[in-house]
Write a protein that holds these residues in place. Structure first.
Motif, PDB file in Angstrom:
ATOM      1  N   VAL A  13       0.845  -1.204   0.000  1.00  0.00           N
ATOM      2  CA  VAL A  13       0.000   0.000   0.000  1.00  0.00           C
ATOM      3  C   VAL A  13       0.873   1.244   0.000  1.00  0.00           C
ATOM      4  O   VAL A  13       0.605   2.206  -0.728  1.00  0.00           O
ATOM      5  CB  VAL A  13      -0.948   0.020   1.223  1.00  0.00           C
ATOM      6  CG1 VAL A  13      -1.564   1.387   1.415  1.00  0.00           C
ATOM      7  CG2 VAL A  13      -2.026  -1.030   1.083  1.00  0.00           C
ATOM      8  N   SER A  14       1.926   1.224   0.804  1.00  0.00           N
ATOM      9  CA  SER A  14       2.824   2.385   0.920  1.00  0.00           C
ATOM     10  C   SER A  14       3.543   2.691  -0.387  1.00  0.00           C
ATOM     11  O   SER A  14       4.006   3.808  -0.590  1.00  0.00           O
ATOM     12  CB  SER A  14       3.847   2.158   2.034  1.00  0.00           C
ATOM     13  OG  SER A  14       3.195   2.033   3.270  1.00  0.00           O
ATOM     14  N   GLN A  15       3.626   1.717  -1.276  1.00  0.00           N
ATOM     15  CA  GLN A  15       4.242   1.922  -2.585  1.00  0.00           C
ATOM     16  C   GLN A  15       3.191   2.257  -3.637  1.00  0.00           C
ATOM     17  O   GLN A  15       3.339   3.203  -4.407  1.00  0.00           O
ATOM     18  CB  GLN A  15       4.997   0.669  -3.009  1.00  0.00           C
ATOM     19  CG  GLN A  15       5.509   0.728  -4.430  1.00  0.00           C
ATOM     20  CD  GLN A  15       5.945  -0.626  -4.953  1.00  0.00           C
ATOM     21  OE1 GLN A  15       6.124  -1.572  -4.200  1.00  0.00           O
ATOM     22  NE2 GLN A  15       6.108  -0.729  -6.253  1.00  0.00           N
ATOM     23  N   ARG A  31       3.501   9.132   3.050  1.00  0.00           N
ATOM     24  CA  ARG A  31       2.988   8.440   4.230  1.00  0.00           C
ATOM     25  C   ARG A  31       3.461   9.169   5.479  1.00  0.00           C
ATOM     26  O   ARG A  31       4.641   9.340   5.704  1.00  0.00           O
ATOM     27  CB  ARG A  31       3.450   6.992   4.248  1.00  0.00           C
ATOM     28  CG  ARG A  31       2.727   6.172   5.322  1.00  0.00           C
ATOM     29  CD  ARG A  31       3.161   4.746   5.334  1.00  0.00           C
ATOM     30  NE  ARG A  31       4.495   4.703   5.924  1.00  0.00           N
ATOM     31  CZ  ARG A  31       5.290   3.645   5.872  1.00  0.00           C
ATOM     32  NH1 ARG A  31       4.906   2.579   5.248  1.00  0.00           N
ATOM     33  NH2 ARG A  31       6.468   3.671   6.425  1.00  0.00           N
ATOM     34  N   GLU A  32       2.503   9.615   6.255  1.00  0.00           N
ATOM     35  CA  GLU A  32       2.791  10.358   7.486  1.00  0.00           C
ATOM     36  C   GLU A  32       2.908   9.416   8.675  1.00  0.00           C
ATOM     37  O   GLU A  32       3.776   9.572   9.521  1.00  0.00           O
ATOM     38  CB  GLU A  32       1.659  11.363   7.740  1.00  0.00           C
ATOM     39  CG  GLU A  32       1.749  12.085   9.058  1.00  0.00           C
ATOM     40  CD  GLU A  32       0.530  12.929   9.320  1.00  0.00           C
ATOM     41  OE1 GLU A  32       0.270  13.204  10.495  1.00  0.00           O
ATOM     42  OE2 GLU A  32      -0.179  13.314   8.371  1.00  0.00           O
ATOM     43  N   ALA A  33       2.003   8.466   8.745  1.00  0.00           N
ATOM     44  CA  ALA A  33       1.974   7.554   9.885  1.00  0.00           C
ATOM     45  C   ALA A  33       1.307   6.251   9.476  1.00  0.00           C
ATOM     46  O   ALA A  33       0.543   6.202   8.518  1.00  0.00           O
ATOM     47  CB  ALA A  33       1.200   8.190  11.040  1.00  0.00           C
ATOM     48  N   TYR A  34       1.617   5.211  10.216  1.00  0.00           N
ATOM     49  CA  TYR A  34       0.931   3.949  10.030  1.00  0.00           C
ATOM     50  C   TYR A  34       1.110   3.117  11.290  1.00  0.00           C
ATOM     51  O   TYR A  34       2.013   3.353  12.079  1.00  0.00           O
ATOM     52  CB  TYR A  34       1.447   3.179   8.807  1.00  0.00           C
ATOM     53  CG  TYR A  34       2.773   2.507   9.014  1.00  0.00           C
ATOM     54  CD1 TYR A  34       2.852   1.165   9.365  1.00  0.00           C
ATOM     55  CD2 TYR A  34       3.961   3.211   8.870  1.00  0.00           C
ATOM     56  CE1 TYR A  34       4.079   0.550   9.562  1.00  0.00           C
ATOM     57  CE2 TYR A  34       5.186   2.606   9.058  1.00  0.00           C
ATOM     58  CZ  TYR A  34       5.242   1.274   9.406  1.00  0.00           C
ATOM     59  OH  TYR A  34       6.446   0.672   9.606  1.00  0.00           O
ATOM     60  N   GLY A  35       0.238   2.172  11.447  1.00  0.00           N
ATOM     61  CA  GLY A  35       0.365   1.265  12.572  1.00  0.00           C
ATOM     62  C   GLY A  35      -0.933   0.550  12.853  1.00  0.00           C
ATOM     63  O   GLY A  35      -1.964   0.830  12.252  1.00  0.00           O
ATOM     64  N   LEU A 141      -3.191   3.766   7.757  1.00  0.00           N
ATOM     65  CA  LEU A 141      -2.103   4.467   7.089  1.00  0.00           C
ATOM     66  C   LEU A 141      -2.617   5.856   6.753  1.00  0.00           C
ATOM     67  O   LEU A 141      -3.698   6.001   6.170  1.00  0.00           O
ATOM     68  CB  LEU A 141      -1.674   3.758   5.807  1.00  0.00           C
ATOM     69  CG  LEU A 141      -0.980   2.413   5.980  1.00  0.00           C
ATOM     70  CD1 LEU A 141      -1.989   1.293   6.052  1.00  0.00           C
ATOM     71  CD2 LEU A 141      -0.018   2.170   4.855  1.00  0.00           C
ATOM     72  N   ILE A 142      -1.860   6.867   7.126  1.00  0.00           N
ATOM     73  CA  ILE A 142      -2.263   8.248   6.878  1.00  0.00           C
ATOM     74  C   ILE A 142      -1.254   8.862   5.915  1.00  0.00           C
ATOM     75  O   ILE A 142      -0.046   8.775   6.123  1.00  0.00           O
ATOM     76  CB  ILE A 142      -2.310   9.060   8.191  1.00  0.00           C
ATOM     77  CG1 ILE A 142      -3.250   8.387   9.186  1.00  0.00           C
ATOM     78  CG2 ILE A 142      -2.731  10.501   7.908  1.00  0.00           C
ATOM     79  CD1 ILE A 142      -3.205   8.979  10.578  1.00  0.00           C
ATOM     80  N   PHE A 143      -1.792   9.476   4.850  1.00  0.00           N
ATOM     81  CA  PHE A 143      -0.954  10.095   3.833  1.00  0.00           C
ATOM     82  C   PHE A 143      -1.237  11.593   3.768  1.00  0.00           C
ATOM     83  O   PHE A 143      -2.392  12.004   3.711  1.00  0.00           O
ATOM     84  CB  PHE A 143      -1.235   9.481   2.454  1.00  0.00           C
ATOM     85  CG  PHE A 143      -0.815   8.054   2.328  1.00  0.00           C
ATOM     86  CD1 PHE A 143       0.435   7.725   1.833  1.00  0.00           C
ATOM     87  CD2 PHE A 143      -1.662   7.026   2.714  1.00  0.00           C
ATOM     88  CE1 PHE A 143       0.826   6.403   1.718  1.00  0.00           C
ATOM     89  CE2 PHE A 143      -1.292   5.705   2.602  1.00  0.00           C
ATOM     90  CZ  PHE A 143      -0.040   5.387   2.100  1.00  0.00           C
ATOM     91  N   ASN A 144      -0.177  12.401   3.790  1.00  0.00           N
ATOM     92  CA  ASN A 144      -0.288  13.837   3.519  1.00  0.00           C
ATOM     93  C   ASN A 144      -0.287  14.020   2.014  1.00  0.00           C
ATOM     94  O   ASN A 144       0.528  13.424   1.310  1.00  0.00           O
ATOM     95  CB  ASN A 144       0.917  14.603   4.090  1.00  0.00           C
ATOM     96  CG  ASN A 144       0.711  14.972   5.526  1.00  0.00           C
ATOM     97  OD1 ASN A 144      -0.391  15.260   5.963  1.00  0.00           O
ATOM     98  ND2 ASN A 144       1.795  14.962   6.283  1.00  0.00           N
ATOM     99  N   GLY A 155      -4.536  18.147   2.098  1.00  0.00           N
ATOM    100  CA  GLY A 155      -5.248  17.388   3.113  1.00  0.00           C
ATOM    101  C   GLY A 155      -4.611  16.040   3.398  1.00  0.00           C
ATOM    102  O   GLY A 155      -3.480  15.775   3.022  1.00  0.00           O
ATOM    103  N   ARG A 156      -5.402  15.217   4.090  1.00  0.00           N
ATOM    104  CA  ARG A 156      -4.938  13.885   4.476  1.00  0.00           C
ATOM    105  C   ARG A 156      -5.877  12.827   3.913  1.00  0.00           C
ATOM    106  O   ARG A 156      -7.079  13.005   3.870  1.00  0.00           O
ATOM    107  CB  ARG A 156      -4.950  13.742   5.992  1.00  0.00           C
ATOM    108  CG  ARG A 156      -3.815  14.389   6.681  1.00  0.00           C
ATOM    109  CD  ARG A 156      -3.761  13.895   8.119  1.00  0.00           C
ATOM    110  NE  ARG A 156      -2.566  14.389   8.752  1.00  0.00           N
ATOM    111  CZ  ARG A 156      -2.576  15.239   9.753  1.00  0.00           C
ATOM    112  NH1 ARG A 156      -3.702  15.679  10.260  1.00  0.00           N
ATOM    113  NH2 ARG A 156      -1.443  15.630  10.289  1.00  0.00           N
ATOM    114  N   LEU A 157      -5.278  11.714   3.550  1.00  0.00           N
ATOM    115  CA  LEU A 157      -6.019  10.549   3.111  1.00  0.00           C
ATOM    116  C   LEU A 157      -5.777   9.462   4.157  1.00  0.00           C
ATOM    117  O   LEU A 157      -4.648   9.255   4.587  1.00  0.00           O
ATOM    118  CB  LEU A 157      -5.519  10.093   1.747  1.00  0.00           C
ATOM    119  CG  LEU A 157      -6.165   8.837   1.213  1.00  0.00           C
ATOM    120  CD1 LEU A 157      -6.519   9.019  -0.247  1.00  0.00           C
ATOM    121  CD2 LEU A 157      -5.264   7.652   1.385  1.00  0.00           C
TER     122      LEU A 157
END
Length: 171
Positions: A13-15, A31-35, A141-144, A155-157
């Motif tokens: 997903v991150s790719q 990617r700002e954060a994930y977990g 997973l949060i994406f800027n 925004g953020r996804l």
């Protein structure tokens, strides 16, 4: 069962997501954060669910707040050559975009020799969606998002990934 399947999904997903945003919309998705997450539900102004079944069963929720949707919708509509001002089209545009991202994710997982199919996307805008922590492992997973020059914040996804804890037996 592959003990590293969760990590494979998260890395894929991150790719896939940033590549798709860059190619399709000329938008940077960092990617700002994930977990792992223990949320028992979710509710977003714009939320699309795409379920997948096969060797691995799960769900992908692609979620946006109102600000992010307003920034992204014209870019997505332009990529699909659709008039973004038509209110009736906005939900279907966002669902198709989420479906494309999920499709690319599943294609990558198939390359890893997992037999997986996706089901049609479902619109969950403004709906409270319960999540069974008993049946699913949950990751967020949060994406800027920024424009192609990296100057304008869009925004953020939020991508919420649910993976079935105990896959159902195949007949």
């Amino acid at each position: 069962m592959d003990p590293l399947i969760d990590e494979k999904f998260i890395l894929t997903v991150s790719q896939v997501l940033p590549e798709h945003f860059q190619k399709t919309l000329l938008v940077f998705a960092e990617r700002e954060a994930y977990g792992p997450s223990k949320n028992e539900g979710l509710c977003f102004e714009n939320c699309t669910l795409v379920e997948f079944v096969g060797d691995i069963n799960g769900k992908v929720y692609l979620a946006l707040d109102g600000y992010t949707k307003l920034k992204l919708l014209p870019k997505i509509a332009k990529a699909f050559q659709i008039d973004p001002t038509s209110r009736s089209h906005s939900a279907s545009i966002m669902m198709e975009f989420a479906n494309q991202i999920a499709g690319k994710l599943i294609t990558e997982m198939r390359l890893g020799r997992y037999e997986i199919d996706i089901l049609p996307p479902e619109n969950l805008n403004h709906k409270l969606v319960p999540i069974s922590l008993e049946h699913f492992r949950q990751y967020i997973l949060i994406f800027n998002l920024k424009d192609r020059r990296g100057e304008e914040y869009m925004g953020r996804l939020y991508l919420i990934l649910l993976l079935e804890k105990f896959p159902t037996a195949k007949n």
